[in-house]
Structures are given as structure tokens and as C-alpha cells.
Motif scaffolding. Sequence first.
Motif: not given
Lengths: 384, 607, 300
Positions: A93-94, B330-331, B334-335, B338, B342, B575
Motif C-alpha cells: 500500500q505504501k 492506503g498504507y 492497510q496497517t 491488519n 490481529y 511500522e
Amino acid sequence: MISRRTLLQSGTAALLANSVGRSIAAEPTGEPIYLGVSGPLTGPNAQYGAQWKQGFDLALDQINGSGGIKGRPLRYIFEDTQSDPKQTVAVAQKFVADKRIVAELGDFASPASMAASPIYQRAGLVQFGFTNSHPAFTKPGDFIWSNSVSQADEQPLNATYVVNKLGFKRIAVLYLNTDWGRTSKDHFAAKAKELGAEVVASEGYQPDEKDFRSTLVRVRDAKPDGLFLVSYYADGALIVRQARQTGVTVPIAASSSIYSPKFIELGAEASEGVFTNARFFPEDPRPEVQSFVTTFQAKYGKEPDAFNAYAYDTVVLFGQVLREAPNLDRTTIRDTLARVKDVPSVVYGKATFDPQTRRVLGAQSAQLVVRNGRFTLWDGVKTN
Amino acid sequence: MTSWFDHTINGLIIGNIYGLLAVGLALIFGVSRLINFAHGSVYVVGAYVGWVAVSVLHTPFPVTLALVVILAALLGIAIERFGIRPLAGAPRIAPLLATIGLSFVLDQTVQILFSPDPRSVPMQLPNWRLEIGGGSIGMLDLLIGGIGITAAGALFAFLKLTKWGWAVRATALDRDAARVVGVDVDQVNRIVFAIAAALGGVGGVLVGMYYNVITPTMGFEATLKGIVAEVVGGVGNVPGAIVGSLLLGIIESYGVALLGTSYRNLFAFLLLIAILVLRPNGLFASRHQLPPEPMTGTFIAPSKPIGLPVPLLAALAAFAIALPLLIDNGYLIQTLTNAWLYALLGLSLTLVAGTSGQVSLGHAALLAIGGYTSALLAADYGFPVWLTIIAGGLMAAGLGTLLVSPAFRLRGHYVSIATLGIGEIVALVILNWESVTHGPIGVAGIPPLEFFGRPLYDTNAIYWVAFAIMLALALLQVRLLSSHLGRTMRAVRDDDVAARSFGISLNRYKGLAFAFGGFVAGISGAFTAHMYSFINHETFNTHISVLALTIAILGGMGNVGGAILGAVALIGLPEVFRIAAEYRILLYGIALLLLVRFRPQGLLGTV
Amino acid sequence: MNAPVNASPITTAPLLEATGLVRRFGGVTAVGGIDLSVFEGELVSVIGPNGAGKTTAFNLISGLDKPDAGAIRFAGANIAGRSPEGIAAAGIARTFQHGRVFANLSIADNVLIGAHGRLRAVRPDWPIIGPLAELALALVRPASVRAEEATLRDEVSEILSLFGDRLLPRIDQPAHSLSYANRRRVEIARALAARPRLLLLDEPTAGMNPTETAEMLEIIASLKARGQTILLIEHKLDMVMRLSDRVIVLDDGRKIAEGKPQAVRTDPAVIEAYLGHGNIGAAAPAGNAATAAPTLPVTA
Ligand SMILES: Nc1ncnc2c1ncn2[C@@H]1O[C@H](COP(=O)(O)OP(=O)(O)O)[C@@H](O)[C@H]1O
Ligand SMILES: [Mg+2]
């Protein structure tokens, strides 16, 4: 004795290389072009990420030293994922959001790489797996490419070598029980049978296995006349050492993945006489190989191994793709991958993609044997 | 076959090697009631100290060994002093987590100092070999065996004959009583850690020489096998650890002989489970024994959970829902996706381990069962994805509960060890049961997530669905906790003996906890499988089980909000530390240690 | 005051009857062939020096431990070797000598656990799917389940009111925050919530000061007055004298005397046992604060 010294040298050289790599003098100016790299720098596979970096840096030195891409330097952004799928999807995504990135390389292991494929495919950023031999790797779509040698290509070469040339008739196969090892073993066994040999034992082992004595006794009981390993260098070295200790005296051959000076260092005297079919060989006179090997040795003070070569080859390939691409749109990059022809390659000689499978066909290989602590070209002497 | 003799010899050789670690683990467990996950890291450090001695300093063999013994012992003392002792009054699970954090820190430090490349450790002994059976054994084999047995013998003598040995045994029997009668328990611990670490370090260098290879990551697997060997021999029983190791080696060797190499660990872990179920005190325990851990409320120390006001929680949830609309990243999304997945795993484990007191170290297996069920049903049989995800949850609930049911009769650390083994067994069955699971090739081309028949690709949409599922199951779990089941499970955790005296059937309520938790984890695994599109037996590995436990402990055992917070923190931290590149796991380990040190009851407190 | 209110119908079979109970730990014979019976409505005390085997006998009766020999009949059925859950279901509830409250549960929840066996609406008696139904009912919580829970909660308050305002004001506090004496009270409340046919109390006043002891005596007396059958282990002899219908004296795993309190008190064997072992119960140091840890010279 040799091994000790090279090790120390390589340690210092790596340190030097790090500091040198950042201060390359003759770099083109201009906005850099970026490749995203998703790979392991920590965790159990960290060594492979470190090897990648060496191959990348060497290729970048050459590309940027000769004017870069259209006057702009080529760089990479390496995000550590530990080859862990939950991190590769985040990194994906990054990368897809980072407009500077024109294509992505990696990840290392299949579960990690393939978890991210839907994201790259959907976003339209090329995911380029150069160690991903999983047969389904490129299937998720037209943005997923690989120059990893297809095992369907490579293993028949190995089978031909050991059966026809070396004369193995009753072969015992030890393979790493991963998607790669398993696929390789199946292709190898099929071709070996076709050539009239018999696979008398086949044993899959776990990546963290260290003790192979029991396996080898089991193999010995199958009375093979040759052993074939589908292994990486570290486990391959463990196996050859223990083979001799358990009284397995038959000749041993291995797939190209063991090709690394480390194999000889770790396997020590037991690595003598091991045959392999390497995708590249430092003494190969082809110019791309020679330039790779000599510059690599100059930069790092050690011989390159297979993973160094894949990483190097990949960045060299992208150098050419980016130079040939009419613009740096991500889609254009994909289309250019389909178009590039005969890119000089350490592994392939000349690399060209099949636009249907998005893989490179026609791996080359050099038939080698370990003699006096070095990989040397096979002298043509049969074992059986 | 004629080779049984060879297989026996081979089993003894590898058992020998397990023994070096098992003895140290047994010693530490005997005295501190602690599974020391950092023990494998000491072994790694020992190996690298040995490498420096041999390859850089060129020391002769006895000097090499002496250096390793001294440095490893010092490391052991430091671990005890700074990692374990400050947690004396903390929940009993805290030191376990501390050892996990320590192992991250130590492994990573070694990796940063020495690079991740495998290194060879040149053998410093004459390469003299003894032909035996069809193979041969070397000087090093004998030396390793000799050191193992001598160490066990010396330890035995030390424990039985010396004043400090008496103190160690007294401490092992009853720490508080020992303190009362004037035993310097801290000193005892220091001695024990020093001895165990010295042995572990020597193990590292000898094994390094034996295989001629050392890597910074070789510790974890070594710890696992050491623990199995230790349990087989009887936890905390030093001579037993040696015999257990040899037995484990032989069983593995015979397993390979009978069925093939890929069954080796299956045999090891089945042996573990069999021993735990049939003879939980190890092979050498006498029949009539007290339950292994007579203390009650074993793991959970009283703490005051932090109650978050409902409006704040609602605001946080609203913010989480609005987030993708507020920023285009988006990153981050997404993280967080996740993290929600979890969080489900954390919810599952916090129910099982926190609320019900069954500290599971094999929780990734539930993800795997859910993931494989859903992936196979959708990819190979074409069922709609929403249905297969539910099926994944149900399968994880049912099969998961069935698989751990042998561990229901166990208590305390034994549950952790058993679930660890069960988790490994599940992974190995997935690997070997090719006709169904596709073996090592894994399941590729898993259909994407779908929402009422429409495929879900969009990052934000996946985020919202994941969050909605997480929230719904979290609320359901809150409801469960507020019902009679909540108090019943907590009663089982606090004092299973008293609970039984009031008609609470342990099997039934442990089973229900695993069923509910299994469903939650199974949904998470199934969702993940479709999001990834590819899974294989390594996708849900032991490291994820450890992460799950870390999430539950960090958030506060049994605490629903804590599990979510813990997941966000532990998925987010690596991250955040991404800028630190190779150092990030080191930082992560240090952060973990600090958290355990200063907030052992978890961020939001134990419920 | 301590006269039996509803004299037991001695002619019928006893509610609890243990015969020839034996339990050995390695070389130690903790219980060496004890016979013991309790009739409906009776309060029987078990006394004896430390290590006499009293707690072990309780453990055998309540199923936490299994006898090496002997039979235990409860309400006509043989319960020797049954699981503690089974025995609890049959109608025996107990307290523990050192106190085993659920430390992280509130007082209310502790007591509600006592009523676990009485849950009907939420624990349907169906084979196989029973546990799953229980899970579903706990999550869905239909009216019947809510009503049952509400009734039980009312009953909890009622039981707690037995102890005056010792516990009621702290009803939502976790048990670990309570004083030692209060924890003992919670245990008794928990046992009462089970509505047992037989209540086993293991040294309910251990660690209590004279005032608290006197309070406890009144509470036990009132339970007895309600017709509760009780088997009591107690060291404080004046309490035993005042409450008991019958006293059983154990020493070294054997029954050395049995009978009316007065008779037992003057039994030479009993005096010998007590003198031989030091006079433990009657002269126990009194006056330790309610919060103090168990400081009586009593060990398991
Ligand atoms: N679990 C056990 N293991 C070994 N010995 C025990 C155990 N429980 C009790 N004993 C022994 O049995 C004897 C009787 O103990 P107990 O029943 O607790 O006595 P009391 O309650 O009368 O003081 C004591 O000698 C005690 O040490
Ligand atoms: Mg007692």
C-alpha cells in the motif's frame, strides 16, 4: 583457512561498501527515479535481503555511473518486511501510494510476495518477483512479473546433467519442503524418469532443519547411486557434511540454488566433488558475467552468489526497461517489460519475457563441480 | 531393516544436542517456574562469542570454551537482574513476555553486529572419527555428550550436596517458604541463571562447530526443542532433561525412519502431547503426585482495569470509521486493517488466556484452520466467500476446541507448552496432508473478499468490513463476559479447584472459551486468507502465536478494549519504527521490555 | 440456645455416611480408616490437632481427592471417587481452610458462582448440544435467562445480609481487596448460594478475632436453626461445644472419640491427644486484627 580470511575481508568490505555506496561521485542530477523493494532485512530471511542490496547497489553504480536514466539517477527504497505477509501488504500500500515509485521488486518468500499481489495488480504497479518461482506467482494478473527461473525450465537441465552426463541411475532426492523445493523436485523427478533413471527416495525437509543424519540413513537404505539436493547453500552444506558422516558415499549433485561461496565455506571438505548446475558461473567468459563478477569482487571483496546475481540482473533489466520506456507511467513500464528483447543477463545470457506468462524462458546453466575448494567447470568425467 | 542401530545412534547424537539446552531450561524452570524463551538467544550469543574467539582471536579450544562460559554466564546474570527480577511482583505471565522481548533484543543485536549471514565456526578439535554401524561419530559428538552428561551430573551433585544447591532446591519447592527460612532467593536465581546460561552458551558454540554453521536466528527452534525435551524428562528435573532429550532424539530419528523426514517434528510434538496428557510430570515422576502447580490463580495478578467511558469508545469507533474519508493513505489504512484482524486474534486469545486462564501458545493454528477451511472451500469447491468465512470460523471453533481438549486437564505453564505443541502439529499436518491442503505449494488464487456478492478490492472497503467484523465480535465478547459465562470462565481462571467444588465442569467452560475464541480467530484467519489471495503452511506460524500472546498481555489479560489497543500498538510499532530499518525489531523488543517492566498488568489492566 | 431445633430423625439413614475412609500420601497416612456420618439437620463437628486429617477427609468427601479405600454414601448414592462437580451437583458445598475466593471476581460474582449448579434457564439439560445452547443463551439472553439471573442476584443480596453490613456495601468490589475475615465470609456466602443439602465448613473462624468469631457463631447457629445440615471443622472448642449436636475427634488419621460435646470434652483419649500435641484450639491467640493474615498456629 581460506574461508576464515575471506570472511573477515567480506565483513570489512561490506562496511566500506555501505559508506561508499552513498557517496558515488559521478551521479546524474535530476529528480531520482525510484524502484520499491519489499524484502527481508530482519527476521529469519534477513541474509537474503542483505545479499539483494549488494546486487542492487552494484547495478545502480553502473547505471548511474553511465548517466542514469534519461539524465536522472535510479534509486531504490527498501522496506523491510521480514518476509512476513502482514507487512508486505502494508508495504504494498505504501508503494502503490508513493507516486515516485515506478515498479516494485520482491518479496522474498512466496507467502509474503503473493499476499501483496492483489494490491499491486489492483493498483496497477508492476510487482516484479525475482526470487519467486512459485508456479502461480504471476497468475494474479498482468502487473505481476518475474524473471525468476522457472523450475519447469531449470530442473530438466539438472536432470539431464545428473542422468545423462554424470550417469546417476538410482537417484535419491532431498528437497526443501517449500513451494519452491517441492515444485523443483517434481519437475526434476519427472524429467529424470523420462531419461530412464529411477528416483528411489525423495525426502522433504523443513527449512530450519539442522540434523539430517536420520534422513540420510533412510536414503542410504534405498541404495541410490547418486544424491540430488534441492537446497539452499546453508542446508545443502549441512547435508553434504552429514552425508559423509552417515556413510553415504555416493556422488552428490545439487540444484543451482546452492551456488554460493558460502556453500564451500560451510560444507568445508565435504563439499568437494559436489556437482551443480549453476545459472551463472564467475569463470563464464560471457561479458555480462565477467563484468558482474569483477565489479562485484572489486566492490565487496568476495565472490558473488546466486542471490547477488538475481538482484543485480533485475536492476540491470529495469535500467534497460526504464531507458526504453517512452514515459515513466506505471502502465508503460508494464508494457515495456513485454517489449524489451535480449536484455543482457547474468542468469539468462539474454532475457526476453513471454508476455503471456510474464516470465523469462530459457535459463542457461553451467555444469560445475567443486574441486579444491572452488566451483570449477565440470571436466566431463562420469561418476558411475 | 539393518539400519535401526544407525537410527538409534543418530537419535542419541541429536538428543545430545537438545540436552545442552534442555538442562538449562529445566534448571531455570525448576527454580523460577519460568519458560525462558531467551534461552535460545543465550545459545546464539554463546555461538557468536565462540566464533569471535576462534576466528578473530584465534584462541585454543579450552580458552574458547572458558570465554564462552564466562560471557554467557554474565549475560545470564544480566538477564536475571534486569529482565526477570524487577518483575517479581508482577503477574506471572509477565516474566514469560519479558523473556520473549529479551530474545528479540539479543537475536537482533547479534544480527546487527554480525550480519544475518550464516557463518562457519571452524572446529578446533582433531577430526578423528569412530566408525560405528554404517556411519561414524566424531570427537565432537562425544564431547557434546560428555559435556551434557557431566553438566547434568555436576548439577545434580551441586543440587544435592552443596549449601547453595540446597538453597536452590528449597527455592524450587516453595519460594516464599525459602525466603522465610533465610534463603537469599535472589542469589539463588542469579546462580541458576548463570549456570544455565553458561551451559546454553557452550551449547551454542559446540553445536556451531558441530554443524559448522551459526546464524543469529537459530535460537528459536533450539528453544522449542529444548522445551519439548525438558517436558518429556519432567519439567524442572535436570537429569530428566538429559534422558528426555535423548528420548526425543531417538523418537524423532525413528519417526524419520518410519515415515520420512517431513514427519520428524510431528513425532516430536506428538510425543510432547502424549507425555503431557499421560504423564504431565514427566516420565520419571512417581504416580501419586500433587497437581503440577498447586498455586491458584496462577497467572493473573489482581489489578484494576482502566474503565474507558462509553462516549469515548463510541467517539474512537466513529473516528476509526471516518478515518479513510479523512485521509487518503492506503498504507495507514492497510496497517489498521491488519491491526483489526490481529485484534480479532487478540480478542480470541485474551478470552482464552486472560478470561479463562488457558495461556495458549499455539493460537496461530486457529488462524490456519480458519484460513485453510475458507480458502479451500472457496478456491477448490467454489462456495461463496461470505459463507466460507463463516465456515472457517466454525471449523476453527470446532476443530480447534477438539484439538486442544487434551490440554484441558493441564494447568499453568503446561497448557502453554501443550498448545505450543498442538500449534506445531497443526502446521505440520497442513504441510503433510497434501491431498487436501496442497502441502507446501499452498493455496493460490484464493477468491477475493466479497460483500453481498460483490468482490471487495478497495482498500477502504476491506478496512471497513474488517473493522465492522472486529467491532461486532468485540461487542459480542463483551456481552459474553457480562453473562454468567464471563464470571464462570474467570472463576475457572482464578481457582479451578474451588470452581469445580461448585459444580463447574472445567472441560465444558474451557471448551466454550476455545469455541468462542476459536470462532473469532477463525474468522480472522479466513478473512486474511482472502485478503492475501495466497496462503501456505508458513503464513500462520509460531511467531504469530507469540505475537498474539504479546497483544493479549500488552492490552491487559481478558480485556476486550485492551486486545484491540494491544493489536494496534503491536502492529503499528514495527511500522512506526520502519525508519530505523535494520534496527526496528531491536527497538520493538526494547519497547516490549519497557512495557512489561513498567506496566506488567497491561495497558488497560487485567479484567 | 444451642439445643437442636429440629431433632434429626435418627431412625432413617444418615444423609452422609463415610465408612473406612483411607488416604495415604507417600508414607503418611493422612486418613486411616475413618467412619463418619451426618444426619439431616444435624451439625456435626470434627476436631483434632493439626495434621489429624480433617481437611483431607473434607477433600475426600467433596471429591477433590480420591480415597485409597472406603465408601462414601450421600443421600443414598455412592459418591466415592466422583468428580467434585458431580458431588457439588449432588448437594454438597464447602469452604476451604485457607480461603479460596475468586480473587478477581466481585463479591456478587463470587456468590453467584456458588449458585452455578442451580442455573436452569441458561443451562438447559440437553445432551451434546447443551454447552452450545448455553453459549447461545448467554449471548442472546432471552427473558427467562434474565429473570433467572435477576432472581439469583436478589438472593445474593439476601445471603449477604446474613453478614450484616460486612459485605453488602462492598458487593461490587473484587474479592482480593477484602480483609481476610471478609473473604472467609464470602466463601460461606458462596457455599450457601448453592443451597446445599450438606454444608462443609473448614475452620470458618480461622484468623478471626473474638468479636468476629462470636458473629460467625451466631450466623452458623442461625443456619442450623433454619435446618441446614452442617459438617464443621473447628479449632475453637467453646464454639464447637455450643453449636454441635455431635463431635468427632480425629488424631493422626484415626477417629479417637465421638459423641455429645460434653462427653467428648471429658474423654481421656481426647485430652491426651490435645495435650500430646499441645493445646491448639482453645488457647489460640486471639485479638489479631481482622485484616491480619492467618496467624493461628495452624498449618495444613
Ligand atoms: N496433598 C498432600 N500431599 C502430601 N501430604 C499431605 C497432603 N495433604 C495433607 N497431607 C498430610 O496429611 C496429613 C493430614 O493433613 P490435613 O488433612 O490437612 O490435616 P488437618 O486439616 O487435620 O490439619 C498431614 O500430615 C499433612 O501433611
Ligand atoms: Mg485442615
